[in-house]
Design a protein around this motif. Structure first.
Motif, mmCIF file in Angstrom:
data_model
loop_
_atom_site.group_PDB
_atom_site.id
_atom_site.type_symbol
_atom_site.label_atom_id
_atom_site.label_comp_id
_atom_site.label_asym_id
_atom_site.label_seq_id
_atom_site.Cartn_x
_atom_site.Cartn_y
_atom_site.Cartn_z
ATOM 1 N N SER A 86 16.735 27.009 23.903
ATOM 2 C CA SER A 86 17.738 27.659 24.715
ATOM 3 C C SER A 86 17.085 28.507 25.804
ATOM 4 N N TYR A 87 15.996 29.211 25.496
ATOM 5 C CA TYR A 87 15.375 30.058 26.511
ATOM 6 C C TYR A 87 14.721 29.227 27.617
ATOM 7 N N TYR A 88 14.005 28.190 27.237
ATOM 8 C CA TYR A 88 13.265 27.406 28.238
ATOM 9 C C TYR A 88 14.039 26.180 28.714
ATOM 10 N N MET A 89 15.309 26.119 28.369
ATOM 11 C CA MET A 89 16.211 25.082 28.875
ATOM 12 C C MET A 89 15.714 23.664 28.613
ATOM 13 N N CYS A 90 15.495 23.362 27.346
ATOM 14 C CA CYS A 90 15.176 21.980 26.991
ATOM 15 C C CYS A 90 15.932 21.659 25.709
ATOM 16 N N SER A 91 15.703 20.486 25.150
ATOM 17 C CA SER A 91 16.419 20.139 23.927
ATOM 18 C C SER A 91 15.571 20.512 22.720
ATOM 19 N N GLU A 92 16.228 20.713 21.593
ATOM 20 C CA GLU A 92 15.483 21.002 20.371
ATOM 21 C C GLU A 92 14.596 19.812 20.017
ATOM 22 N N GLY A 93 15.063 18.622 20.381
ATOM 23 C CA GLY A 93 14.271 17.426 20.138
ATOM 24 C C GLY A 93 12.933 17.481 20.862
ATOM 25 N N GLU A 94 12.944 18.016 22.078
ATOM 26 C CA GLU A 94 11.685 18.124 22.821
ATOM 27 C C GLU A 94 10.752 19.133 22.156
ATOM 28 N N VAL A 95 11.324 20.173 21.579
ATOM 29 C CA VAL A 95 10.490 21.145 20.876
ATOM 30 C C VAL A 95 9.902 20.494 19.621
ATOM 31 N N LEU A 96 10.773 19.807 18.896
ATOM 32 C CA LEU A 96 10.305 19.101 17.693
ATOM 33 C C LEU A 96 9.183 18.145 18.044
ATOM 34 N N ASN A 97 9.374 17.460 19.151
ATOM 35 C CA ASN A 97 8.384 16.489 19.587
ATOM 36 C C ASN A 97 7.025 17.139 19.843
ATOM 37 N N ALA A 98 7.063 18.333 20.408
ATOM 38 C CA ALA A 98 5.817 19.041 20.671
ATOM 39 C C ALA A 98 5.231 19.604 19.384
ATOM 40 N N ALA A 99 6.095 19.962 18.447
ATOM 41 C CA ALA A 99 5.631 20.658 17.252
ATOM 42 C C ALA A 99 5.066 19.712 16.198
ATOM 43 N N LEU A 100 5.805 18.679 15.884
ATOM 44 C CA LEU A 100 5.412 17.832 14.753
ATOM 45 C C LEU A 100 4.209 16.965 15.083
ATOM 46 N N PRO A 101 3.239 16.893 14.184
ATOM 47 C CA PRO A 101 2.136 15.945 14.374
ATOM 48 C C PRO A 101 2.705 14.530 14.440
ATOM 49 N N ALA A 102 2.086 13.700 15.251
ATOM 50 C CA ALA A 102 2.608 12.349 15.478
ATOM 51 C C ALA A 102 2.941 11.641 14.172
ATOM 52 N N HIS A 103 2.095 11.839 13.174
ATOM 53 C CA HIS A 103 2.297 11.087 11.940
ATOM 54 C C HIS A 103 3.529 11.518 11.172
ATOM 55 N N LEU A 104 4.105 12.647 11.529
ATOM 56 C CA LEU A 104 5.348 13.017 10.855
ATOM 57 C C LEU A 104 6.559 12.602 11.671
ATOM 58 N N LYS A 105 6.314 12.153 12.887
ATOM 59 C CA LYS A 105 7.453 11.844 13.757
ATOM 60 C C LYS A 105 8.038 10.466 13.504
ATOM 61 N N LEU A 106 7.250 9.471 13.526
ATOM 62 C CA LEU A 106 7.663 8.099 13.248
ATOM 63 C C LEU A 106 8.835 7.629 14.073
ATOM 64 N N SER A 107 8.689 6.508 14.715
ATOM 65 C CA SER A 107 9.908 5.845 15.148
ATOM 66 C C SER A 107 9.739 4.398 14.738
ATOM 67 N N SER A 108 10.811 3.674 14.855
ATOM 68 C CA SER A 108 10.774 2.393 14.168
ATOM 69 C C SER A 108 9.941 1.366 14.895
ATOM 70 N N GLU A 109 9.517 0.406 14.127
ATOM 71 C CA GLU A 109 8.722 -0.671 14.655
ATOM 72 C C GLU A 109 9.554 -1.926 14.439
ATOM 73 N N THR A 110 9.592 -2.757 15.452
ATOM 74 C CA THR A 110 10.408 -3.950 15.305
ATOM 75 C C THR A 110 9.575 -5.063 14.677
ATOM 76 N N LEU A 111 10.112 -5.651 13.650
ATOM 77 C CA LEU A 111 9.428 -6.764 12.995
ATOM 78 C C LEU A 111 10.261 -8.037 13.149
ATOM 79 N N LEU A 112 9.563 -9.131 13.408
ATOM 80 C CA LEU A 112 10.244 -10.432 13.369
ATOM 81 C C LEU A 112 9.995 -11.025 11.987
ATOM 82 N N LEU A 113 11.073 -11.404 11.313
ATOM 83 C CA LEU A 113 10.912 -12.012 9.985
ATOM 84 C C LEU A 113 11.271 -13.492 10.074
ATOM 85 N N TYR A 114 10.520 -14.293 9.388
ATOM 86 C CA TYR A 114 10.791 -15.725 9.384
ATOM 87 C C TYR A 114 12.049 -16.003 8.580
ATOM 88 N N ASN A 115 12.908 -16.856 9.123
ATOM 89 C CA ASN A 115 14.130 -17.221 8.418
ATOM 90 C C ASN A 115 13.850 -18.491 7.601
#
Ligand SMILES: Nc1ncnc2c1ncn2[C@@H]1O[C@H](COP(=O)(O)OP(=O)(O)OP(=O)(O)O)[C@@H](O)[C@H]1O
Ligand SMILES: [Zn+2]
Length: 813
Positions: A86-115
């Motif tokens: 709120s003070y620096y006019m950004c989103s809490e998500g941006e703060v989280l992004n700066a705070a959390l080590p990459a390995h705790l952040k995780l976003s999904s990885e797309t996998l192709l599965l054979y049918n």
């Protein structure tokens, strides 16, 4: 039904609410890390901000998963993030992004599965499709990068789309846990040989395998001295091979155990305070303590080499003894080498150092240990403020005036000094600011009684402040005594220091060889193609660099404007000075310290060591040499050009120039006798030079603060800078005009601009800036920020401005 508001590591305008599955209801808490789905496919790990029973207006999705047993942050951190956002006019998500080590952040990885239902008749597929289908048939799943590799191109989505349509494969989104525990092999003696006699018998039998016997002896030795025997250490000590070790394992004499080990070692803090404070340091320490009885923040204004660090150490010791955690902040991690050694001397190895050069796995471990309190001392740059302290008792902000405490890009653009004060208040912790040249804002706050103020006016060991001479470049030019960029006076002083086997530090605030090239026929200067800025010549690589976007260009020999070949380097940077020195003092050992020469932590540490061991005679550098370095044998400091420090358009220019010159001067004569400083300048009558000469911070402060008040700058007003950015110059200018016209009725005369900044185009984006001066009442500030947020949305809603980027920078520096 319970709901959870989740912060996602994205710049979203607000947090999303998810429904909590019954199975998670009991365990879920604020601070828990959860997996959620956003949009159709993407999955993210986010952090629960609150759990409640209020259904949002939209249809909620269920939380997918809870990722850890315990929350990864405490409510204190959530409160801190929310304040920063709120003070620096950004989103809490941006703060989280700066705070959390990459390995705790995780976003999904797309996998192709054979049918499997598709079978193996690939006749209907084209070449690309066939290649992928075949790979999938064999491997069952592929990541997008693997598809790109197989097809040897990055544009693979059309192929994937067709494969999905033809039902060859399915898409699956997976959240990947990337943090890995570190495992190491430990060697143990089989239980059969734990008795003396059995062991003796074993050695008797081993007569014919001397190598194995040696290995076993080495093992016993290590076991006795170290307790645990690591496989690596054993092989190294015995000089044996893995095969020989395996021999003993196969014979059931030794066995190997894989164990999880800590990357970050901690131990109980066992403070060793082996020094006594000087009488004036004692007084200062007592003052700090006294102020802390009433005030949360105290400013320690101590001249260079007065021993501020020793006072920090005492305060740290007290805090640790009470069982609470300490955070020691430095403006740049480059500074840590010396401080780490000094602090380790007192607090052992139990200091965690946190900065961006650590691996992601290491960062997760520090994170966890700070959270559970195992780490009691953290030493780091501003981002360590975002660690999940459990019980913080003291924050020390060394060199508190330093502008690198402010984060520039990306968001959150927070100032670590102000953020530290807020964070500490959440813990009822104390903040000790220290500097020889405090920021005007801090000194003002101290004078106003908002902070405690402690002054330490003498150097440790009774050494006098260095004598400062200003050398007139103009005069020497007229007398033709200059040797390139060196005045006679500076040259003589260097010669004398070298003769006395002393060391010299030279400061020049531009790096590279020449800040620009100039065509002497027509005045043309090579510029970056993407930024409105001249290119700096770096001779080491024989290239022209853009210091704004990093682009490198080949050297130009021919003027693009007039075609003549009369380009010459103009002005001078550290590289050129290094070069000149080599010519002037061929015998001297010369080193350069700037971001070009110091590419990593090790090269910096190495240079510090060489200086300490007096393997370097002359050090040339930029700001880097200014900061807090403590070398015993430096008796001369030279500033090559004060004019360039005193002449750029910024309301902080005088303050900055004073701080820089006073700090760099402070490196001279710290241990054995008084040092000397030479400042080369054309404008020798600038008032700031006078204050530097007299080491007169207070008069500088009085003069500057009067100006700040008169012209409405900090600390009397807060400044918020808005930068607008767009590929099209007209669009960005219009956007800025419109925004300004909306703001005018709310802010009036306190709006400066909009205008193009000095460098008006960066990376092919045109810029417009405006400054908003805010009175210091928090109610007004909150209101204006709210107004701004609404106008941003309104502006970006207009079609022509949709891709304009607006960057608010609160308390810009
Ligand atoms: N009480 C003391 N006992 C022994 N050595 C001391 C003491 N106080 C200071 N020193 C030594 O004097 C030198 C200067 O102290 P220090 O580096 O803490 O100064 P500082 O105030 O932090 O200076 P700067 O602002 O320039 O960084 C150091 O080498 C330090 O070890
Ligand atoms: Zn550029």
């Amino acid at each position: 039904m319970k709901y959870a508001d989740v912060i996602l590591p994205l710049a979203l305008p607000k947090n999303y609410t998810y429904a909590v599955p019954e199975s998670m209801e009991d365990a879920l808490q604020p601070g828990s890390r959860v997996a959620v789905q956003l949009g159709k496919q993407k999955k993210y790990a986010g952090i629960v901000k609150a759990v409640h029973e209020q259904a949002p207006a939209y249809k909620t999705k269920l939380l997918l998963d809870m990722l850890d047993k315990d929350p990864v942050v405490y409510p204190t951190q959530l409160a801190f993030w929310s304040w920063i956002a709120s003070y620096y006019m950004c989103s809490e998500g941006e703060v989280l992004n700066a705070a959390l080590p990459a390995h705790l952040k995780l976003s999904s990885e797309t996998l192709l599965l054979y049918n499997d239902a598709f079978g193996d008749d690939f006749t209907s597929l084209d070449d690309d499709e066939y290649l992928i289908a075949e790979a999938l048939h064999i491997r069952k799943e592929l990541r997008i990068e693997e598809v790109q590799l197989i097809l040897d191109k990055s544009e693979v989505y059309s192929v994937i789309k067709k494969l999905i349509e033809k039902k060859v494969c399915l898409i699956y989104e997976e959240l990947k846990e990337v943090y890995r525990e570190k495992k190491e092999n430990f060697v143990q003696l089989h239980a059969d040989y734990h008795q003396e006699e059995q062991l003796a018998a074993l050695f008797n039998d081993m007569g014919r395998a001397p190598k194995q016997m040696e290995l076993l002896l080495a093992f016993l030795h290590l076991q006795k001295t170290e307790g645990d025997v690591k496989q690596n250490a054993l092989l190294k000590k015995s000089g044996a091979t893995t095969a020989q070790l395996k021999g003993l394992v196969d014979k059931n004499i030794l066995w190997i155990e894989k164990r999880t080990v800590d990357r970050i070692r901690t131990g109980k803090v066992d403070a060793q305070i082996d020094f006594n404070l000087s009488p004036s340091q004692e007084v200062a320490l007592a003052d700090v303590r006294r102020h802390f009885e009433e005030k949360q923040v105290t400013l320690l204004h101590g001249v260079t080499s007065s021993g501020k660090t020793q006072i920090y150490v005492k305060m740290m010791e007290e805090c640790l003894a009470s069982g609470r955690q300490v955070l020691y902040l430095l403006p740049e991690i480059a500074l840590t080498a010396q401080i780490i050694t000094r602090l380790q001397k007192h607090f052992g190895s139990s200091i965690a150092i946190y900065h961006s050069r650590f691996s992601n796995n290491e960062r997760v471990e520090i994170w966890n240990k700070v959270k559970n309190g195992e780490v009691q001392i953290v030493l780091g740059a501003r981002s360590s403020l975002l660690l999940p302290f459990r019980d913080l008792g003291l924050i020390i902000l060394d060199e508190e005036h330093d502008a690198s405490y402010k984060q520039q890009d990306p968001a959150p653009r927070y100032h670590a000094r102000d953020a530290a004060i807020y964070y500490a208040s959440l813990f009822k912790a104390k903040v000790l600011l220290g500097s020889a040249t405090p920021a005007l804002e801090s000194y003002y706050n101290a004078k106003q009684g908002k902070y405690g103020l402690v002054e330490l006016n003498e150097r440790f060991g009774g050494i006098r402040m260095p004598a400062i001479d200003v050398v007139d470049i103009k005069q020497e030019m007229a007398e033709k005594t200059m040797d390139g960029n060196f005045t006679q006076a500076l040259k003589t002083a260097i010669t004398q220091s070298l003769a006395e086997k002393k060391q010299v530090i030279l400061f020049q605030n531009r790096r590279g060889y020449a800040p620009f090239l100039l065509c002497t026929t027509c005045g043309w200067i090579p510029h970056c193609k993407q930024c409105d800025v001249s290119l700096t010549y770096h001779r080491n690589q024989d290239k022209l660099h853009c210091h704004y976007c990093g682009t490198r260009y080949p050297y130009v020999y021919t003027c693009e404007a007039c075609g003549s070949q009369s380009l010459i380097p103009k002005s001078f940077g550290t590289e050129k000075i290094e070069d000149d020195l080599q010519q002037l003092f061929p015998e001297a050992r010369i080193a350069r310290m700037d971001v070009d020469s110091i590419r990593n932590k090790d090269s910096h540490n190495k240079m510090i060591r060489l200086l300490e061991e007096q393997e370097i005679d002359i050090l040339v550098g930029t700001q880097m040499v200014v900061k807090g370095l403590d070398f015993d044998n430096v008796n001369l400091v030279g500033i090559l050009s004060a004019d360039s420090l005193l002449s750029y358009p910024d309301f902080r220019v005088n303050e900055r120039a004073f701080q820089l010159m006073e700090q760099v001067s402070g490196r001279a004569g710290r241990k054995h006798g008084m040092g000397k400083v030479l400042i080369q300048a054309s404008n020798t009558r600038h008032p700031i030079l006078h204050y530097v000469k007299e080491h007169d911070y207070k008069s500088m402060y009085e003069a500057e603060i009067a100006e700040r008040q008169q012209f409405g700058y900090p600390p009397f007003y807060r400044v918020l800078k808005l930068t607008l950015r767009h590929k099209n110059q007209q669009v960005v200018e219009q956007a800025a005009q419109i925004l300004a016209s909306w703001l005018q009725p709310h802010i009036g005369a306190q709006l400066v601009g909009p205008a193009a900044p000095l460098v008006a185009r960066v990376r092919n984006n045109y810029l417009q800036e405006m400054l908003i001066k805010l009175p210091r009442e928090s109610r007004v500030i909150a209101h204006i920020k709210q107004v701004l947020r609404e106008y941003f949305i309104q502006l970006l809603a207009e079609k022509r401005f949709r891709s304009v980027v607006i960057v608010p920078d609160v308390d810009c520096v």
